[in-house]
Design a protein around this motif. Sequence first.
Motif, PDB file in Angstrom:
ATOM      1  N   PRO A  14       0.820  -1.216   0.000  1.00 51.74           N
ATOM      2  CA  PRO A  14       0.000   0.000   0.000  1.00 51.74           C
ATOM      3  C   PRO A  14       0.849   1.260   0.000  1.00 51.74           C
ATOM      4  CG  PRO A  14      -0.072  -1.072   2.144  1.00 51.74           C
ATOM      5  CD  PRO A  14       0.704  -1.972   1.231  1.00 51.74           C
ATOM      6  N   ARG A  15       0.326   2.279  -0.616  1.00 55.09           N
ATOM      7  CA  ARG A  15       1.030   3.561  -0.693  1.00 55.09           C
ATOM      8  C   ARG A  15       0.314   4.564   0.217  1.00 55.09           C
ATOM      9  NH1 ARG A  15       4.924   3.495  -4.208  1.00 55.09           N
ATOM     10  NH2 ARG A  15       4.822   2.156  -6.022  1.00 55.09           N
ATOM     11  N   PRO A  16       1.084   5.447   0.854  1.00 55.01           N
ATOM     12  CA  PRO A  16       0.449   6.462   1.711  1.00 55.01           C
ATOM     13  C   PRO A  16      -0.343   7.457   0.874  1.00 55.01           C
ATOM     14  CG  PRO A  16       2.802   6.848   1.537  1.00 55.01           C
ATOM     15  CD  PRO A  16       2.537   5.554   0.845  1.00 55.01           C
ATOM     16  N   GLU A  17      -1.453   7.902   1.425  1.00 55.53           N
ATOM     17  CA  GLU A  17      -2.292   8.894   0.751  1.00 55.53           C
ATOM     18  C   GLU A  17      -1.711  10.283   0.992  1.00 55.53           C
ATOM     19  OE1 GLU A  17      -6.926  10.417   0.922  1.00 55.53           O
ATOM     20  OE2 GLU A  17      -6.369   8.533   1.885  1.00 55.53           O
ATOM     21  N   PRO A  18      -1.558  11.076  -0.060  1.00 49.47           N
ATOM     22  CA  PRO A  18      -0.998  12.415   0.138  1.00 49.47           C
ATOM     23  C   PRO A  18      -1.968  13.335   0.883  1.00 49.47           C
ATOM     24  CG  PRO A  18      -1.483  12.039  -2.182  1.00 49.47           C
ATOM     25  CD  PRO A  18      -1.804  10.777  -1.456  1.00 49.47           C
ATOM     26  N   LYS A 133      -2.871  12.108  11.619  1.00 52.10           N
ATOM     27  CA  LYS A 133      -3.221  10.998  12.512  1.00 52.10           C
ATOM     28  C   LYS A 133      -4.142  10.005  11.798  1.00 52.10           C
ATOM     29  CE  LYS A 133      -5.350   9.982  16.954  1.00 52.10           C
ATOM     30  NZ  LYS A 133      -6.061  10.529  18.097  1.00 52.10           N
ATOM     31  N   LEU A 134      -5.154  10.514  11.132  1.00 54.64           N
ATOM     32  CA  LEU A 134      -6.097   9.669  10.403  1.00 54.64           C
ATOM     33  C   LEU A 134      -5.376   8.903   9.292  1.00 54.64           C
ATOM     34  CD1 LEU A 134      -8.999   8.780   9.610  1.00 54.64           C
ATOM     35  CD2 LEU A 134      -9.092  10.823   8.191  1.00 54.64           C
ATOM     36  N   HIS A 135      -4.588   9.610   8.501  1.00 55.48           N
ATOM     37  CA  HIS A 135      -3.883   8.972   7.396  1.00 55.48           C
ATOM     38  C   HIS A 135      -2.868   7.945   7.895  1.00 55.48           C
ATOM     39  CE1 HIS A 135      -5.649  12.271   5.156  1.00 55.48           C
ATOM     40  NE2 HIS A 135      -5.325  11.636   4.045  1.00 55.48           N
ATOM     41  N   ARG A 136      -2.197   8.249   9.009  1.00 55.13           N
ATOM     42  CA  ARG A 136      -1.211   7.319   9.559  1.00 55.13           C
ATOM     43  C   ARG A 136      -1.892   6.042  10.042  1.00 55.13           C
ATOM     44  NH1 ARG A 136       3.780   7.940  10.242  1.00 55.13           N
ATOM     45  NH2 ARG A 136       3.766  10.195  10.209  1.00 55.13           N
ATOM     46  N   GLU A 137      -3.027   6.182  10.727  1.00 58.59           N
ATOM     47  CA  GLU A 137      -3.752   4.988  11.193  1.00 58.59           C
ATOM     48  C   GLU A 137      -4.194   4.128  10.014  1.00 58.59           C
ATOM     49  OE1 GLU A 137      -6.961   6.534  13.515  1.00 58.59           O
ATOM     50  OE2 GLU A 137      -5.699   6.948  15.255  1.00 58.59           O
ATOM     51  N   GLU A 138      -4.745   4.760   8.983  1.00 55.29           N
ATOM     52  CA  GLU A 138      -5.203   4.012   7.814  1.00 55.29           C
ATOM     53  C   GLU A 138      -4.031   3.352   7.094  1.00 55.29           C
ATOM     54  OE1 GLU A 138      -7.330   6.910   5.537  1.00 55.29           O
ATOM     55  OE2 GLU A 138      -9.153   6.683   6.728  1.00 55.29           O
ATOM     56  N   TYR A 139      -2.922   4.065   6.976  1.00 51.80           N
ATOM     57  CA  TYR A 139      -1.756   3.532   6.279  1.00 51.80           C
ATOM     58  C   TYR A 139      -1.156   2.354   7.048  1.00 51.80           C
ATOM     59  CZ  TYR A 139       2.907   3.383   4.190  1.00 51.80           C
ATOM     60  OH  TYR A 139       4.064   2.982   3.584  1.00 51.80           O
ATOM     61  N   GLU A 140      -1.031   2.497   8.373  1.00 57.91           N
ATOM     62  CA  GLU A 140      -0.475   1.407   9.174  1.00 57.91           C
ATOM     63  C   GLU A 140      -1.376   0.182   9.149  1.00 57.91           C
ATOM     64  OE1 GLU A 140       0.416   3.087  12.990  1.00 57.91           O
ATOM     65  OE2 GLU A 140       2.172   4.172  12.223  1.00 57.91           O
ATOM     66  N   THR A 141      -2.687   0.393   9.182  1.00 61.78           N
ATOM     67  CA  THR A 141      -3.623  -0.731   9.080  1.00 61.78           C
ATOM     68  C   THR A 141      -3.470  -1.428   7.738  1.00 61.78           C
ATOM     69  OG1 THR A 141      -5.191   0.395  10.539  1.00 61.78           O
ATOM     70  CG2 THR A 141      -6.055  -1.384   9.171  1.00 61.78           C
ATOM     71  N   ALA A 142      -3.365  -0.654   6.678  1.00 57.86           N
ATOM     72  CA  ALA A 142      -3.194  -1.230   5.344  1.00 57.86           C
ATOM     73  C   ALA A 142      -1.868  -1.983   5.245  1.00 57.86           C
ATOM     74  CB  ALA A 142      -3.268  -0.144   4.280  1.00 57.86           C
ATOM     75  N   ARG A 143      -0.804  -1.439   5.841  1.00 60.80           N
ATOM     76  CA  ARG A 143       0.498  -2.126   5.819  1.00 60.80           C
ATOM     77  C   ARG A 143       0.431  -3.441   6.589  1.00 60.80           C
ATOM     78  NH1 ARG A 143       4.391  -1.167   2.448  1.00 60.80           N
ATOM     79  NH2 ARG A 143       5.842  -2.015   3.937  1.00 60.80           N
ATOM     80  N   GLU A 144      -0.230  -3.427   7.759  1.00 61.92           N
ATOM     81  CA  GLU A 144      -0.361  -4.662   8.546  1.00 61.92           C
ATOM     82  C   GLU A 144      -1.141  -5.713   7.773  1.00 61.92           C
ATOM     83  OE1 GLU A 144      -2.141  -3.568  12.255  1.00 61.92           O
ATOM     84  OE2 GLU A 144      -0.404  -2.375  12.869  1.00 61.92           O
ATOM     85  N   GLN A 145      -2.240  -5.317   7.153  1.00 63.91           N
ATOM     86  CA  GLN A 145      -3.032  -6.269   6.369  1.00 63.91           C
ATOM     87  C   GLN A 145      -2.224  -6.802   5.196  1.00 63.91           C
ATOM     88  OE1 GLN A 145      -6.505  -3.976   5.404  1.00 63.91           O
ATOM     89  NE2 GLN A 145      -7.500  -4.426   7.360  1.00 63.91           N
TER      90      GLN A 145
END
Length: 168
Positions: A14-18, A133-145
Motif C-alpha cells: 500500500p502507498r500512503p495517501e498524500p 493521525k487519520l492517514h497514519r492509522e489508515e496507512y499502518e492498518t493497510a500495511r499490517e493487512q
Amino acid sequence: MSDDNGTPDPAAGPRPEPIRFFGTSWVDHGNGYPARRIGVAVGSLAAAVASCLVLRFAYDGLRLADTSSFLTLLVVVMFAVCSALAFRHTWDGFTKRPDPERQASLRGLLAIGFVGSLLAYFFRALVEAPGEKLHREEYETAREQYEKRTARRSGNPRKQQKKKRGRS
C-alpha cells in the motif's frame, strides 16, 4: 512505480495517501515537513486574520448603512455560530473520515464559517500535519493487512501440492 505510466507495482504494498500541502512527507517527516507545518500554520492564521478584517469591514458597512441593531446582532451571531460549527467539523475531519452526504449538506454553513476552518487548520498544524493521525492509522492498518496477506503466501500453491504428491 513499475513503469513509465505511473502504474503502481503490486509487490510494493500500500502507498500512503498524500495530504494537502504535505504530499507524503508526513510518513517519515522528511522532505521539508517541519517547514511545511510552519507554513501551513502561519498561512492559515494569516488568512484567518485577513478574513476577520474583511468581516470587520462588513460589520462597519452594516453600521454605516444604519441597519437595525437586531439585524447587525443577527449577522454577528450567524458568523460566530457558523465559525464555531465549521471549526468543530474541520477538527473532527482530521481524526475520522467525514460522511460525504453530511459534508455536502453542510457546504453552505462551512463556507460562512470559513474563519473557524482556518483556525482549525492553524491549531492542528501546531501539533501535526492536518489529517496526519487519520492517514497514519489508515496507512499502518493497510500495511499490517498487506504484511499478513504476503506472509501467508509463500509461492504458487500448485507447486506445493505437486511436491506433497511427489513425496507420498
